[in-house]
Design a protein around this motif. Structure first.
Motif, short mmCIF file in Angstrom:
data_model
loop_
_atom_site.label_atom_id
_atom_site.label_comp_id
_atom_site.label_asym_id
_atom_site.label_seq_id
_atom_site.Cartn_x
_atom_site.Cartn_y
_atom_site.Cartn_z
N ALA A 78 98.79 -54.61 -10.77
CA ALA A 78 98.27 -53.69 -11.52
C ALA A 78 99.19 -53.09 -12.58
O ALA A 78 99.01 -53.25 -13.57
CB ALA A 78 97.12 -52.90 -10.87
N LYS A 79 100.37 -52.57 -11.99
CA LYS A 79 101.21 -51.79 -12.96
C LYS A 79 101.96 -52.80 -13.61
O LYS A 79 102.33 -52.54 -15.00
CB LYS A 79 102.34 -51.21 -12.08
CG LYS A 79 101.69 -50.04 -11.35
CD LYS A 79 103.09 -49.26 -10.69
CE LYS A 79 102.04 -47.96 -9.93
NZ LYS A 79 102.30 -47.92 -8.75
N SER A 80 102.17 -54.17 -13.30
CA SER A 80 103.01 -55.30 -14.03
C SER A 80 102.13 -55.64 -15.08
O SER A 80 102.54 -55.81 -16.34
CB SER A 80 103.50 -56.18 -13.12
OG SER A 80 103.08 -57.36 -13.66
N ILE A 81 100.84 -55.63 -14.92
CA ILE A 81 99.76 -56.34 -16.01
C ILE A 81 99.75 -55.18 -17.06
O ILE A 81 99.87 -55.55 -18.12
CB ILE A 81 98.47 -56.42 -15.46
CG1 ILE A 81 98.41 -57.72 -14.60
CG2 ILE A 81 97.38 -56.73 -16.35
CD1 ILE A 81 97.28 -58.08 -13.94
N GLU A 82 99.66 -53.94 -16.70
CA GLU A 82 99.47 -52.80 -17.68
C GLU A 82 100.73 -52.85 -18.66
O GLU A 82 100.69 -52.60 -19.99
CB GLU A 82 99.27 -51.56 -16.68
CG GLU A 82 98.18 -50.74 -17.20
CD GLU A 82 98.22 -49.54 -16.17
OE1 GLU A 82 96.96 -49.54 -15.55
OE2 GLU A 82 99.18 -48.98 -15.87
N LYS A 83 102.10 -53.06 -17.93
CA LYS A 83 103.35 -52.88 -18.80
C LYS A 83 103.44 -54.09 -19.47
O LYS A 83 103.74 -53.77 -20.75
CB LYS A 83 104.37 -52.86 -17.54
CG LYS A 83 105.58 -52.00 -18.14
CD LYS A 83 106.58 -51.94 -17.04
CE LYS A 83 107.87 -52.21 -17.75
NZ LYS A 83 108.98 -52.20 -16.55
N LYS A 84 103.11 -55.30 -19.03
CA LYS A 84 103.60 -56.67 -19.95
C LYS A 84 102.46 -56.71 -20.79
O LYS A 84 102.69 -57.03 -21.97
CB LYS A 84 103.51 -57.65 -18.82
CG LYS A 84 104.74 -58.04 -18.50
CD LYS A 84 105.03 -59.41 -17.62
CE LYS A 84 105.60 -59.25 -16.20
NZ LYS A 84 105.12 -60.14 -15.31
N PHE A 85 101.20 -56.61 -20.60
CA PHE A 85 100.06 -57.03 -21.49
C PHE A 85 99.21 -55.87 -22.10
O PHE A 85 98.31 -56.31 -22.86
CB PHE A 85 99.30 -58.06 -20.71
CG PHE A 85 99.70 -59.17 -20.27
CD1 PHE A 85 100.48 -60.18 -20.86
CD2 PHE A 85 100.04 -59.35 -18.65
CE1 PHE A 85 101.14 -61.34 -20.30
CE2 PHE A 85 100.61 -60.49 -18.00
CZ PHE A 85 101.31 -61.47 -18.87
N LYS A 86 99.45 -54.84 -21.65
CA LYS A 86 98.64 -53.49 -22.33
C LYS A 86 97.24 -53.96 -22.55
O LYS A 86 96.84 -53.70 -23.74
CB LYS A 86 99.52 -53.10 -23.35
CG LYS A 86 100.88 -52.65 -23.18
CD LYS A 86 101.72 -51.86 -24.39
CE LYS A 86 102.92 -51.73 -24.07
NZ LYS A 86 103.82 -52.60 -23.65
N PRO A 87 96.36 -54.34 -21.67
CA PRO A 87 94.97 -54.80 -21.93
C PRO A 87 94.15 -53.45 -22.01
O PRO A 87 94.27 -52.54 -21.55
CB PRO A 87 94.69 -55.37 -20.77
CG PRO A 87 95.44 -54.81 -19.56
CD PRO A 87 96.89 -54.57 -20.17
N LYS A 88 93.22 -53.85 -23.13
CA LYS A 88 92.24 -52.58 -23.24
C LYS A 88 90.84 -53.07 -22.62
O LYS A 88 90.09 -52.42 -22.33
CB LYS A 88 91.85 -52.73 -24.70
CG LYS A 88 93.17 -52.13 -25.45
CD LYS A 88 92.46 -51.68 -26.93
CE LYS A 88 93.87 -51.08 -27.92
NZ LYS A 88 94.87 -52.00 -28.09
N SER A 89 90.79 -54.29 -21.80
CA SER A 89 89.47 -54.81 -21.25
C SER A 89 90.13 -55.63 -20.28
O SER A 89 90.86 -56.78 -20.46
CB SER A 89 88.60 -55.47 -22.22
OG SER A 89 89.22 -56.44 -22.74
N ILE A 90 89.46 -55.57 -19.25
CA ILE A 90 90.00 -56.64 -18.07
C ILE A 90 88.75 -56.84 -17.19
O ILE A 90 87.91 -56.03 -16.89
CB ILE A 90 91.04 -56.00 -17.12
CG1 ILE A 90 91.51 -57.04 -16.18
CG2 ILE A 90 90.63 -54.86 -16.55
CD1 ILE A 90 92.82 -56.75 -15.56
#
Ligand code: TMP
Length: 394
Positions: A78-90
């Motif tokens: 979750a941390k890595s997705i947040e950092k790499k892709f900065k999603p606003k929706s998942i």
């Protein structure tokens, strides 16, 4: 013309999730567990799919958060997705008890989970969860209320869904133009290497190679751009997809490396599966021999971790309660019940009793975690029996 070729028959099997309330029920459901290879797409799958409603219902026992290893793995991801892709929706397909999606409470986070008992858990956690099966019609309903997604994630779920073309089409339809899809499922290359035939059971309709995934997803407009090898669930691949039309994301070199490696293994050739089949038959003979020898000496043998995977081993090798006295397991919904097909009692884990010297490692995929936890057992001469990569007393 696609040819589906049968390469291994593992016999009659029950529903792995159907832990029994009584030891000898008179109406247990069984199906034939046969494995086939599709010579066109290179997909490996079960020949007979079990009805999804039989498997994924409101009594579903598996809790993704039951293992510390998995809790840590999801938090790290979750941390890595947040950092790499900065999603606003998942969106998560197969959100189970929320172990992953709960890390995204600050953005629009949506779960899809057809097991109603699990969907209730995440809805209570204020994560909007659709308790339905993933398909095009559900994806349309979700998009109508939530727009398109930046990230769609699915762990150990896509391999459970029978209609793959529709599944991937629905994913592609639900993504933003720059959106990414991350899939995590057991790796066929690892299954072949480890002879871990227990990756095949009712829920695992498919075990994916990268080769087959590439072949199927390109039809709907998805392209693999990165792959991570994982130790989880006995060896998995985390595969990242983008839309073909999106050329902002670079394709990592590791994609062609994986494909090359699979080609070298012969994952596209029937011969490899015929050889696997021979090895699995040998593995059964050897495992039964180990159990017979120990039982002859009057040794009590227990099972450690009543996993879904172990159901395939036990039923294929006919290892019932005459061979295994009982299983120890930490999952409350399994405790007090009996293993499907083989009818072995499952007891609450409170350490391994001092009279036990041998434990069959049902949860072999958590070997490291278990060996750390069971230092005392090992110190006093306790041994684990494992069938992976070949049957052996460890
Ligand atoms: P899974 O491989 O399907 O996630 O199932 C793992 C099962 O093993 C689950 O029921 C919990 C059990 N287990 C234990 O009983 N003790 C342990 O230390 C671990 C890691 C798992």
């Amino acid at each position: 013309m696609a040819k589906k070729i049968n390469f291994l028959n593992l016999g009659k099997h029950p529903i792995t999730n159907n832990f029994l309330k009584v030891q000898n029920p008179n109406n247990e459901f069984f199906y034939n567990l046969d494995l086939i290879f599709n010579s066109e797409t290179k997909l490996v799958s079960l020949k007979n799919f079990v009805s999804p409603k039989r498997m994924f219902n409101d009594k579903y026992a598996h809790r993704a958060s039951a293992s510390k290893t998995m809790r840590l793995a999801y938090s790290k991801l979750a941390k890595s997705i947040e950092k790499k892709f900065k999603p606003k929706s998942i969106l998560e397909i197969g959100s189970n008890d929320g172990v992953f999606i709960k890390h995204f409470m600050k953005i629009n986070n949506i779960g899809v989970e057809p097991c109603k008992n699990l969907a209730r858990i995440t809805n209570k956690m204020k994560i909007k969860t659709y308790d339905e099966f993933w398909n095009i019609s559900l994806s349309k309903k979700i998009i109508k209320h939530n727009k398109f997604f930046d990230v769609i994630y699915s762990a150990n779920t896509i391999s459970h869904i029978h209609n793959l073309d529709e599944t991937f089409q629905a994913v592609n339809n639900s993504l933003n133009n720059n959106g990414i899809f991350i899939l995590e499922d057991p790796s066929l290359a690892e299954v072949l290497k480890n002879r871990s035939y227990d990756q095949f059971y009712d829920e695992h309709a498919y075990v994916f190679s990268i080769t087959a995934l590439k072949n199927i997803t390109k039809k709907v407009g998805l392209q693999i751009f990165n792959i991570e090898k994982l130790k989880t669930h006995g060896g998995s691949n985390r595969v990242y997809f983008k839309k073909f039309s999106n050329d902002k994301i670079k394709i990592s070199n590791n994609v062609s490396k994986h494909l090359k490696n699979e080609k070298q293994m012969g994952i596209h050739k029937l011969d490899v599966y015929r050889k696997f089949s021979k090895n699995v038959k040998r593995s059964k003979k050897k495992l039964v021999e180990i159990f017979r020898k120990l039982k002859k000496k009057g040794e009590p043998i227990i099972g450690y971790g009543a996993t879904y995977k172990s159901s395939t081993v036990l039923n294929y090798c006919n290892l019932n309660h005459e061979f295994i006295d009982y299983f120890l397991d930490t999952t409350p919904t399994k405790v007090g019940k009996f293993t499907p097909g083989t009818h072995i009692p499952i007891m609450k884990y409170n350490g391994i009793p001092s009279n036990v010297r041998f434990a069959f490692l049902g949860a072999w995929n958590f070997k490291e975690e278990i060996f750390k936890k069971e230092k005392e057992f090992i110190k006093r001469g306790g041994k684990f029996i494992s069938h992976v990569p070949y049957p052996k007393i460890l």
